[in-house]
Design an enzyme around this catalytic site. Sequence first.
Site, mmCIF file in Angstrom:
data_model
loop_
_atom_site.group_PDB
_atom_site.id
_atom_site.type_symbol
_atom_site.label_atom_id
_atom_site.label_comp_id
_atom_site.label_asym_id
_atom_site.label_seq_id
_atom_site.Cartn_x
_atom_site.Cartn_y
_atom_site.Cartn_z
ATOM 1 N N GLU A 120 -0.413 1.264 -2.001
ATOM 2 C CA GLU A 120 -0.585 2.707 -2.170
ATOM 3 C C GLU A 120 0.679 3.242 -2.840
ATOM 4 O OE1 GLU A 120 0.272 6.308 -1.999
ATOM 5 O OE2 GLU A 120 0.557 5.992 0.157
ATOM 6 N N ASP A 162 0.097 1.520 3.181
ATOM 7 C CA ASP A 162 0.351 2.932 2.941
ATOM 8 C C ASP A 162 1.809 3.157 2.521
ATOM 9 O OD1 ASP A 162 -0.686 5.669 3.100
ATOM 10 O OD2 ASP A 162 0.724 5.917 4.755
ATOM 11 N N ASP A 198 -6.484 11.773 2.031
ATOM 12 C CA ASP A 198 -5.494 12.860 1.974
ATOM 13 C C ASP A 198 -5.880 13.955 0.986
ATOM 14 O OD1 ASP A 198 -3.704 12.005 3.907
ATOM 15 O OD2 ASP A 198 -2.576 10.749 2.528
#
Length: 492
Positions: free
Chosen positions: A344, A297, A397
């Site tokens: 990401e 992430d 998200d």
Amino acid sequence: MERSAGVIMHIASLPGKFGIGTFGKEAYEYVEFLFKSGLRYWQILPLGQTGYGDSPYQSFSAFAGNPYFIDFDILNKQGLLNEEEYINENYGDNAEYIDYGLLFKVKYEVLRRAYNNFKNIDNIYLKEEFNKFINENKSWLDDYSLYMAVKGRFNLASWQEWDEDIKKRQPEAMERYRQELSDEIEFCSFIQFIFFKQWNELKSYANEKGIEIIGDMPIYVAEDSADVWSNPEAYLIYNETLKPIAVAGCPPDAFSETGQLWGNPLYDWNYMEKTGYKWWIKRVKESLKLYDVVRIDHFRGFESYWKIPYGEETAINGQWVKGPGMRLFDAIKNELGEINVIAEDLGFLTDEVIKFLKESGFPGMKVLHHAFNGGKDNPYLPENISENYIVYSGTHDNNTTVGWYENASELEKEQFHSYIGDGEIHWEMIKLAMSTKAETCIIPIQDYLGLGSEARINVPGTVGNNWSWRLKEIPWHLTYNIKHITEEYNRG
């Protein structure tokens, strides 16, 4: 990665009778559903133990697992629970969403019953397995179990609010608490033993079916975590007060006008480099035991990160600071060899970040929800997505595709319709993602189901009402449609 397809869904979102998804029967049925649908990947959210806010990106340990995912029926089959010890509890199964407050009260009570039974059963094999687990995971388990036991002694308060002697890990205090809380420490270790045993069995089953697991590694750890308490020198923290000097977040963007104030302590990258990045190497190594592929992430944070002075109420007054870049990943690769990682790389990308991603060799991510609000040079447009990317309709998200469309601007809708046919919005978006050159296409299960904003799992920058959506049942009715579409776009 070969040309393939998969689905993203949190373990917590599985259906079942324990108030939250577990590693039990429904998880195995879900693997079967993926297999029959011609999918290759199951992407999940972090498996870490959650605290306040219930976010899987803010856990008590970078290594420990979430006890909520332990399945009680499996413990029953192992002789660790009698059915009457768990079957009549109220887990909130009548609710459409997860009730974390209720789960916190009841799940640990049941797990404690299982632990007490474990201490009294005559199962030499299981106890030898437990001792082996403790020995093999000492590097993180000892600190974690002590941390959670002491946390319980202080009514779950953050370690920052503990007595000074244990807060600063003075040797006499450490030894005293180890002795006083020895049973509680073993209970915490037992929970982790059961968690990893159940997860590893589920993952093995998935792999036997040809399904690979894409796991998710948050870049940062929580301030209230065993990691920070046990090794504060690895973070930008004042030596005397142990308060953070600065914290993590991201600047104002499309998600938030004031940015996102995550509040995680920032790494002291000079310290990390002096230690040969040992903690990071261990973290990646342990993650690759859990997953077949690791999604890291906020990958851009390794090139440069947003540094916000501690005490700020928003993320506006931060600044970009250079991170370790390829020095970190060269050290990891030198130790572990080539690793299966997804970077990401969403958000604002500078030329330096783009160069860093290219040097890493890791595939990045493209999200089609971001494609239809600009010119032909928009990097998220289907025709601009190259092979070395993972394409998504949306992620955890984002809103669902149906929710996105309902809230899209007229420009976005106009551009989107120039790409699609006359079918249902969610299927048209899925076809668009499948048709790109990206080697792997991952679709949220909510989009396959055509669900709206009510099924959104997270709104970035907000606390409460997130991470709680669940499937009502395994969507067997979708297997034909999904298999047909994966084969049509050569992803079966």
